[in-house]
Design a protein around this motif. Structure first.
Motif, PDB file in Angstrom:
ATOM      1  N   ALA A 178     -10.897  37.123  70.847  1.00 57.35           N
ATOM      2  CA  ALA A 178      -9.890  36.507  69.973  1.00 57.35           C
ATOM      3  C   ALA A 178      -9.719  37.277  68.667  1.00 57.35           C
ATOM      4  O   ALA A 178      -9.158  36.753  67.703  1.00 57.35           O
ATOM      5  N   ARG A 179     -10.187  38.509  68.630  1.00 58.99           N
ATOM      6  CA  ARG A 179     -10.193  39.309  67.396  1.00 58.99           C
ATOM      7  C   ARG A 179      -8.812  39.402  66.758  1.00 58.99           C
ATOM      8  O   ARG A 179      -8.634  39.109  65.582  1.00 58.99           O
ATOM      9  N   ASP A 180      -7.813  39.805  67.536  1.00 59.61           N
ATOM     10  CA  ASP A 180      -6.468  39.984  66.979  1.00 59.61           C
ATOM     11  C   ASP A 180      -5.897  38.660  66.483  1.00 59.61           C
ATOM     12  O   ASP A 180      -5.210  38.608  65.454  1.00 59.61           O
ATOM     13  N   GLU A 181      -6.160  37.599  67.214  1.00 61.32           N
ATOM     14  CA  GLU A 181      -5.672  36.283  66.804  1.00 61.32           C
ATOM     15  C   GLU A 181      -6.312  35.844  65.487  1.00 61.32           C
ATOM     16  O   GLU A 181      -5.629  35.324  64.593  1.00 61.32           O
ATOM     17  N   ILE A 228      -7.590  37.796  63.147  1.00 59.20           N
ATOM     18  CA  ILE A 228      -7.074  38.648  62.072  1.00 59.20           C
ATOM     19  C   ILE A 228      -5.685  38.182  61.648  1.00 59.20           C
ATOM     20  O   ILE A 228      -5.358  38.119  60.456  1.00 59.20           O
ATOM     21  N   GLY A 229      -4.864  37.835  62.620  1.00 60.91           N
ATOM     22  CA  GLY A 229      -3.530  37.326  62.299  1.00 60.91           C
ATOM     23  C   GLY A 229      -3.587  36.038  61.508  1.00 60.91           C
ATOM     24  O   GLY A 229      -2.814  35.845  60.562  1.00 60.91           O
ATOM     25  N   MET A 230      -4.502  35.126  61.887  1.00 64.42           N
ATOM     26  CA  MET A 230      -4.652  33.869  61.152  1.00 64.42           C
ATOM     27  C   MET A 230      -5.094  34.137  59.720  1.00 64.42           C
ATOM     28  O   MET A 230      -4.608  33.492  58.774  1.00 64.42           O
ATOM     29  N   ALA A 231      -6.009  35.090  59.539  1.00 60.83           N
ATOM     30  CA  ALA A 231      -6.483  35.410  58.190  1.00 60.83           C
ATOM     31  C   ALA A 231      -5.352  35.957  57.331  1.00 60.83           C
ATOM     32  O   ALA A 231      -5.190  35.575  56.165  1.00 60.83           O
ATOM     33  N   ASN A 232      -4.531  36.825  57.887  1.00 62.38           N
ATOM     34  CA  ASN A 232      -3.449  37.430  57.112  1.00 62.38           C
ATOM     35  C   ASN A 232      -2.308  36.463  56.841  1.00 62.38           C
ATOM     36  O   ASN A 232      -1.520  36.665  55.908  1.00 62.38           O
ATOM     37  N   GLU A 233      -2.183  35.423  57.661  1.00 63.85           N
ATOM     38  CA  GLU A 233      -1.151  34.423  57.419  1.00 63.85           C
ATOM     39  C   GLU A 233      -1.473  33.584  56.179  1.00 63.85           C
ATOM     40  O   GLU A 233      -0.585  32.957  55.613  1.00 63.85           O
ATOM     41  N   GLY A 276      -5.339  42.096  52.350  1.00 65.14           N
ATOM     42  CA  GLY A 276      -5.470  41.322  53.569  1.00 65.14           C
ATOM     43  C   GLY A 276      -6.594  41.829  54.444  1.00 65.14           C
ATOM     44  O   GLY A 276      -7.446  42.603  54.018  1.00 65.14           O
ATOM     45  N   CYS A 277      -6.596  41.381  55.675  1.00 62.32           N
ATOM     46  CA  CYS A 277      -7.622  41.759  56.646  1.00 62.32           C
ATOM     47  C   CYS A 277      -7.108  42.949  57.448  1.00 62.32           C
ATOM     48  O   CYS A 277      -6.228  42.790  58.292  1.00 62.32           O
ATOM     49  N   PRO A 278      -7.640  44.160  57.216  1.00 55.76           N
ATOM     50  CA  PRO A 278      -7.092  45.333  57.902  1.00 55.76           C
ATOM     51  C   PRO A 278      -7.398  45.355  59.383  1.00 55.76           C
ATOM     52  O   PRO A 278      -6.620  45.854  60.176  1.00 55.76           O
ATOM     53  N   GLY A 279      -8.575  44.842  59.750  1.00 52.70           N
ATOM     54  CA  GLY A 279      -8.896  44.738  61.164  1.00 52.70           C
ATOM     55  C   GLY A 279      -9.183  46.057  61.844  1.00 52.70           C
ATOM     56  O   GLY A 279      -9.116  46.149  63.070  1.00 52.70           O
ATOM     57  N   HIS A 280      -9.501  47.106  61.067  1.00 50.62           N
ATOM     58  CA  HIS A 280      -9.783  48.382  61.715  1.00 50.62           C
ATOM     59  C   HIS A 280     -11.247  48.517  62.110  1.00 50.62           C
ATOM     60  O   HIS A 280     -11.648  49.498  62.704  1.00 50.62           O
ATOM     61  N   ARG A 281     -12.068  47.515  61.755  1.00 51.80           N
ATOM     62  CA  ARG A 281     -13.465  47.521  62.160  1.00 51.80           C
ATOM     63  C   ARG A 281     -13.750  46.306  63.036  1.00 51.80           C
ATOM     64  O   ARG A 281     -13.207  45.234  62.814  1.00 51.80           O
ATOM     65  N   SER A 282     -14.623  46.505  63.993  1.00 55.01           N
ATOM     66  CA  SER A 282     -15.031  45.385  64.822  1.00 55.01           C
ATOM     67  C   SER A 282     -15.987  44.494  64.043  1.00 55.01           C
ATOM     68  O   SER A 282     -16.797  44.987  63.262  1.00 55.01           O
ATOM     69  N   PRO A 283     -15.910  43.191  64.233  1.00 57.57           N
ATOM     70  CA  PRO A 283     -16.815  42.298  63.506  1.00 57.57           C
ATOM     71  C   PRO A 283     -18.250  42.477  63.956  1.00 57.57           C
ATOM     72  O   PRO A 283     -18.527  42.825  65.101  1.00 57.57           O
ATOM     73  N   SER A 284     -19.164  42.268  63.031  1.00 58.55           N
ATOM     74  CA  SER A 284     -20.583  42.351  63.327  1.00 58.55           C
ATOM     75  C   SER A 284     -21.112  40.935  63.449  1.00 58.55           C
ATOM     76  O   SER A 284     -20.995  40.138  62.517  1.00 58.55           O
ATOM     77  N   LEU A 285     -21.691  40.628  64.596  1.00 63.43           N
ATOM     78  CA  LEU A 285     -22.147  39.265  64.833  1.00 63.43           C
ATOM     79  C   LEU A 285     -23.624  39.284  65.175  1.00 63.43           C
ATOM     80  O   LEU A 285     -24.090  40.107  65.945  1.00 63.43           O
ATOM     81  N   ARG A 286     -24.353  38.348  64.556  1.00 63.54           N
ATOM     82  CA  ARG A 286     -25.773  38.196  64.832  1.00 63.54           C
ATOM     83  C   ARG A 286     -26.017  36.764  65.278  1.00 63.54           C
ATOM     84  O   ARG A 286     -25.491  35.831  64.689  1.00 63.54           O
ATOM     85  N   GLY A 287     -26.815  36.575  66.292  1.00 60.57           N
ATOM     86  CA  GLY A 287     -27.057  35.235  66.815  1.00 60.57           C
ATOM     87  C   GLY A 287     -28.515  34.850  66.725  1.00 60.57           C
ATOM     88  O   GLY A 287     -29.410  35.689  66.771  1.00 60.57           O
ATOM     89  N   LEU A 288     -28.773  33.566  66.558  1.00 59.00           N
ATOM     90  CA  LEU A 288     -30.119  33.020  66.551  1.00 59.00           C
ATOM     91  C   LEU A 288     -30.171  31.895  67.572  1.00 59.00           C
ATOM     92  O   LEU A 288     -29.499  30.876  67.411  1.00 59.00           O
ATOM     93  N   ALA A 289     -30.920  32.095  68.627  1.00 58.17           N
ATOM     94  CA  ALA A 289     -30.975  31.097  69.688  1.00 58.17           C
ATOM     95  C   ALA A 289     -32.233  30.249  69.549  1.00 58.17           C
ATOM     96  O   ALA A 289     -33.166  30.587  68.839  1.00 58.17           O
ATOM     97  N   GLY A 290     -32.278  29.140  70.261  1.00 61.75           N
ATOM     98  CA  GLY A 290     -33.468  28.317  70.299  1.00 61.75           C
ATOM     99  C   GLY A 290     -33.577  27.292  69.195  1.00 61.75           C
ATOM    100  O   GLY A 290     -34.647  26.744  68.944  1.00 61.75           O
TER     101      GLY A 290
END
Length: 217
Positions: free
Chosen positions: A144-147, A149-154, A165-179
């Motif tokens: 849903a990256r493009d969607e 980014i579009g919501m942020a720029n709106e 605005g949000c240029p969107g030329h970099r992929s988001p960095s996500l870290r998860g913590l499970a458990g």
């Protein structure tokens, strides 16, 4: 910027002013204006007279009762990226301007200072709570990256029109913590490490408390 101001900005400046420290304030101002190619009316600005009218100050912050002045100095000898600059400094502490000018004089003999900068882009964060499968959530966010980014720029079209605005030329960095008891947490953005550290500490305390309960049983 007017055409005249543009010509002044392109003018080569010699930041090395001999015996600058020995001059009186008015003579220093004249020397600076001569070196920078400033006009007579520009010299009047440096005097600070009526630079900030009380009515204007009252509209800048709350509960204004007056104005406060600081000395305005110029640090000399600076060469930055192959070009000379006279650096204005408004400080109240002695020796700061002298130290800056002296170090600039030393660096000047080696070619001066060289600088570079990255693009003016900040990194935002999004916190997602109660995620049962952080890894699957990561893939859904990327899908849903493009969607997103579009919501942020709106949210601020004027900012986007001005080049922000949000240029969107970099992929988001996500870290998860499970458990986690709440099903897990996922974080994106620069502050993820800080939150991750806090969450990891809390998670460790939860584990130790669970072990103590099981031991009592």
């Amino acid at each position: 910027m007017t055409e005249e101001a543009g010509r002044r900005a392109d003018r080569e400046v010699n930041s090395r002013i001999e015996k600058f420290r020995d001059l009186q304030p008015q003579a220093r101002c004249e020397a600076v204006c001569t070196a920078a190619g400033l006009a007579r009316e520009d010299q009047e600005v440096f005097s600070g007279r009526d630079a900030l009218p009380l009515a204007l100050a009252n509209g800048m912050i709350e509960n204004v009762i007056g104005k406060f002045e600081l000395p305005l100095a110029v640090a000399s000898n600076f060469t930055v990226n192959g070009r000379d600059y006279l650096i204005p400094m408004a400080v109240e502490e002695p020796s700061v301007v002298a130290a800056a000018s002296y170090m600039a004089k030393i660096a000047r003999g080696c070619g001066g200072f060289f600088t570079s900068s990255s693009q003016p882009i900040m990194q935002a964060q999004v916190q997602v709570l109660r995620v049962a499968d952080p890894f699957a959530a990561r893939h859904r966010l990327f899908a849903a990256r493009d969607e997103l980014i579009g919501m942020a720029n709106e949210r601020d079209r004027l900012l986007v029109a001005l080049g922000g605005g949000c240029p969107g030329h970099r992929s988001p960095s996500l870290r998860g913590l499970a458990g986690w008891p709440d099903g897990g947490s996922a974080f994106t953005g620069r502050r993820a490490r800080r939150h991750g550290g806090q969450c990891g500490q809390q998670h460790g305390r939860d584990d130790r408390a669970a072990r103590r309960r099981n031991h009592r049983r």
